[in-house]
Motif scaffolding. Structure first.
Motif, PDB file in Angstrom:
ATOM      1  N   VAL A  13      93.060  42.137  21.010  1.00 45.87           N
ATOM      2  CA  VAL A  13      93.526  43.484  20.647  1.00 45.87           C
ATOM      3  C   VAL A  13      92.556  44.110  19.650  1.00 45.87           C
ATOM      4  O   VAL A  13      92.446  43.666  18.505  1.00 45.87           O
ATOM      5  CB  VAL A  13      94.943  43.430  20.055  1.00 45.87           C
TER       6      VAL A  13
ATOM      7  N   GLY B 254      97.785  46.754  22.740  1.00 44.33           N
ATOM      8  CA  GLY B 254      97.975  45.796  23.817  1.00 44.33           C
ATOM      9  C   GLY B 254      98.365  44.396  23.394  1.00 44.33           C
ATOM     10  O   GLY B 254      97.939  43.425  24.026  1.00 44.33           O
TER      11      GLY B 254
ATOM     12  N   LEU C 196     103.423  39.312  32.092  1.00 47.38           N
ATOM     13  CA  LEU C 196     102.451  38.227  32.222  1.00 47.38           C
ATOM     14  C   LEU C 196     103.075  36.982  32.843  1.00 47.38           C
ATOM     15  O   LEU C 196     102.409  36.260  33.597  1.00 47.38           O
ATOM     16  CB  LEU C 196     101.852  37.897  30.846  1.00 47.38           C
TER      17      LEU C 196
ATOM     18  N   ILE D  95     100.867  41.042  22.847  1.00 48.16           N
ATOM     19  CA  ILE D  95     101.863  40.423  23.729  1.00 48.16           C
ATOM     20  C   ILE D  95     103.236  40.633  23.103  1.00 48.16           C
ATOM     21  O   ILE D  95     103.728  39.817  22.332  1.00 48.16           O
ATOM     22  CB  ILE D  95     101.555  38.934  23.952  1.00 48.16           C
TER      23      ILE D  95
ATOM     24  N   PRO E  26      95.457  39.487  32.220  1.00 51.01           N
ATOM     25  CA  PRO E  26      95.265  39.269  30.780  1.00 51.01           C
ATOM     26  C   PRO E  26      93.774  39.238  30.487  1.00 51.01           C
ATOM     27  O   PRO E  26      92.944  39.116  31.387  1.00 51.01           O
ATOM     28  CB  PRO E  26      95.911  37.898  30.551  1.00 51.01           C
ATOM     29  N   ASP E  27      93.420  39.344  29.202  1.00 49.18           N
ATOM     30  CA  ASP E  27      91.999  39.325  28.850  1.00 49.18           C
ATOM     31  C   ASP E  27      91.361  37.981  29.147  1.00 49.18           C
ATOM     32  O   ASP E  27      90.180  37.910  29.515  1.00 49.18           O
ATOM     33  CB  ASP E  27      91.825  39.670  27.370  1.00 49.18           C
TER      34      ASP E  27
ATOM     35  N   GLU F  62      95.397  37.792  24.892  1.00 52.15           N
ATOM     36  CA  GLU F  62      95.108  39.222  24.826  1.00 52.15           C
ATOM     37  C   GLU F  62      94.305  39.483  23.540  1.00 52.15           C
ATOM     38  O   GLU F  62      94.742  39.109  22.445  1.00 52.15           O
ATOM     39  CB  GLU F  62      96.378  40.061  24.808  1.00 52.15           C
TER      40      GLU F  62
ATOM     41  N   ARG G  21     105.292  42.972  27.580  1.00 52.61           N
ATOM     42  CA  ARG G  21     104.032  42.431  28.086  1.00 52.61           C
ATOM     43  C   ARG G  21     104.184  40.968  28.474  1.00 52.61           C
ATOM     44  O   ARG G  21     103.651  40.521  29.498  1.00 52.61           O
ATOM     45  CB  ARG G  21     102.951  42.584  27.018  1.00 52.61           C
ATOM     46  N   ARG G  22     104.933  40.212  27.688  1.00 50.30           N
ATOM     47  CA  ARG G  22     105.126  38.801  28.019  1.00 50.30           C
ATOM     48  C   ARG G  22     105.850  38.660  29.350  1.00 50.30           C
ATOM     49  O   ARG G  22     105.480  37.810  30.173  1.00 50.30           O
ATOM     50  CB  ARG G  22     105.918  38.097  26.911  1.00 50.30           C
TER      51      ARG G  22
ATOM     52  N   THR H 106      97.993  36.417  20.969  1.00 51.75           N
ATOM     53  CA  THR H 106      97.399  37.733  20.710  1.00 51.75           C
ATOM     54  C   THR H 106      96.337  37.552  19.641  1.00 51.75           C
ATOM     55  O   THR H 106      96.618  37.056  18.554  1.00 51.75           O
ATOM     56  CB  THR H 106      98.458  38.735  20.227  1.00 51.75           C
TER      57      THR H 106
END
Length: 409
Positions: A222, A226, A236, A228, A202-203, A220, A232-233, A254
């Protein structure tokens, strides 16, 4: 004036423009054509509403201008003036270093965190090679790669985290090229967490050390894509488990530049249930997307805890203040109404002043009730209270309330 015109910034060009613009529109158009660019002004030469409504009121909120309170909005004479400390920024005798220092001082005194971040975005777009410096909780500074996503992360760490988390700690920040910054290696070892930079990252990962057990926020940022979403969740959560983080103790955020940004307009609809969204230009607010059936037993949002006051407003003693669940409304001290005419229509202009929380300034509410030109504003004319209080306008301008900026709505 236009963006292309502004590129002709030499002293001679500026003098020529001033002389031509003072003569006539035709003279300005001829000069621009001599420069080899199209005459395409950003505003018509008789513009008023756009400047007044979109610029002056924002400048008023930031303490850059002042307005005569005894005149209606439609008054044909001058009612606006620059505040002295803002006008001082235009002193031509300032050196570049003196100007930069004066600008920073003015921003620190007058701009909210969201406004400062907007200025940072604008500066970055003009100087796209500038690295982004982020102050982490505890005072440590970290330099991130240049980019809009880094500016969004800066807003999350410096703006969102102190308001949202009880005791925030930056666990990790990832950047392009498998670059990973571990915020606190001793903490990671104590928690039994290992961040593997070769896997999906993740970021950013932040931890709130105040709850027991510790809550981890997976972020994240954005800029284009990208968010969540459900897929994506799930990835993660799998990643968190592999690092030694219990997915049950994870929350997901996000972060976007703005609700008006193309990325937000495109991707808000994809957010996974049970996650949150935050916008850099509105740092004191947060959106939640949750299943009401699963969350109906909680008084607050997921991650806030059911035993917490969802409004969290710490009401100060204000003369004759009216307390409501979402905030307070202070005492009215001035009322003025006028009959007015605008573009052939007639109506009324309303002007009200209320005490501000500290008592040294005021809250101003204005309404222009003219067919085809209905406008409604409320603003805080007090620099101290602008930093400490925010408006709650869910029910409209006439039903405004204020609450502390550091309270959780």
């Amino acid at each position: 004036m236009s963006e292309a015109t502004l590129e002709h910034a030499s002293d001679d060009n500026r003098r020529d423009w001033r002389i031509a613009a003072a003569k006539s529109r035709r003279a300005a158009a001829d000069l621009v054509q001599e420069w080899g660019i199209e005459f395409n002004p950003s505003y018509a030469d008789n513009s008023r509403e756009t400047i007044r409504d979109e610029t002056f009121h924002k400048w008023l909120e930031s303490g850059a201008v002042r307005r005569r309170s005894d005149k209606a909005t439609s008054y044909p004479g001058p009612i606006w003036a620059l505040e002295d400390d803002f006008a001082d920024l235009f002193d031509p005798s300032l050196t570049q270093d003196e100007f930069d220092a004066a600008v920073e001082t003015w921003r620190d005194r007058h701009l909210s965190p969201g406004a400062k971040l907007k200025a940072a975005f604008a500066t970055y777009e003009k100087r796209d090679q500038s690295a982004v410096r982020v102050q982490l909780p505890g005072g440590i500074t970290r330099t991130l790669e240049p980019g809009i996503a880094s500016l969004i992360l800066k807003g999350v760490i410096e703006g969102w985290a102190p308001l949202r988390l009880g005791k925030p700690v930056v666990v990790a920040i990832s950047e392009p090229g498998e670059k990973l910054f571990a915020g606190d290696n001793d903490l990671l070892r104590f928690l039994g967490i290992t961040i593997n930079p070769s896997t999906l990252l993740p970021d950013a990962v932040l931890a709130d050390l105040k709850p027991d057990p510790v809550v981890f926020w997976i972020i994240e940022a954005v800029n284009s894509d990208g968010p969540i979403d459900d897929a994506r969740r799930a990835k993660l959560e799998t990643w968190a488990a592999a690092q030694g983080i219990d997915p049950e103790h994870c929350r997901f955020l996000t972060a976007f530049r703005s609700r008006a940004d193309a990325a937000a307009r495109k991707r808000l609809k994809d957010l996974a249930a049970g996650t949150f969204a935050w916008f850099a230009d509105e740092p004191t607010h947060e959106l939640a997307w949750r299943d009401l059936a699963e969350d109906s037993e909680a008084a607050g949002l997921p991650g806030l805890g059911g035993d917490q006051d969802p409004h969290g407003v710490d009401v100060v003693e204000v003369a004759a203040a009216t307390t409501q669940s979402d905030g307070i409304r202070t005492e009215r001290i001035t009322t003025a109404t006028d009959d007015t005419n605008y573009l052939g229509g007639s109506g009324t202009s309303e002007y009200y002043e209320y005490r501000c929380p500290c008592g040294d300034g005021k809250i101003v509410e204005e309404h222009e009730n003219i067919p085809g030109n209905r406008e409604h504003y409320v603003r805080m004319d007090c620099g101290k209270c602008r930093e400490e209080w925010v408006f709650v306008l869910d029910k409209g301008v006439r039903q405004w309330l204020i609450r502390r900026a550091d309270s959780k709505p």
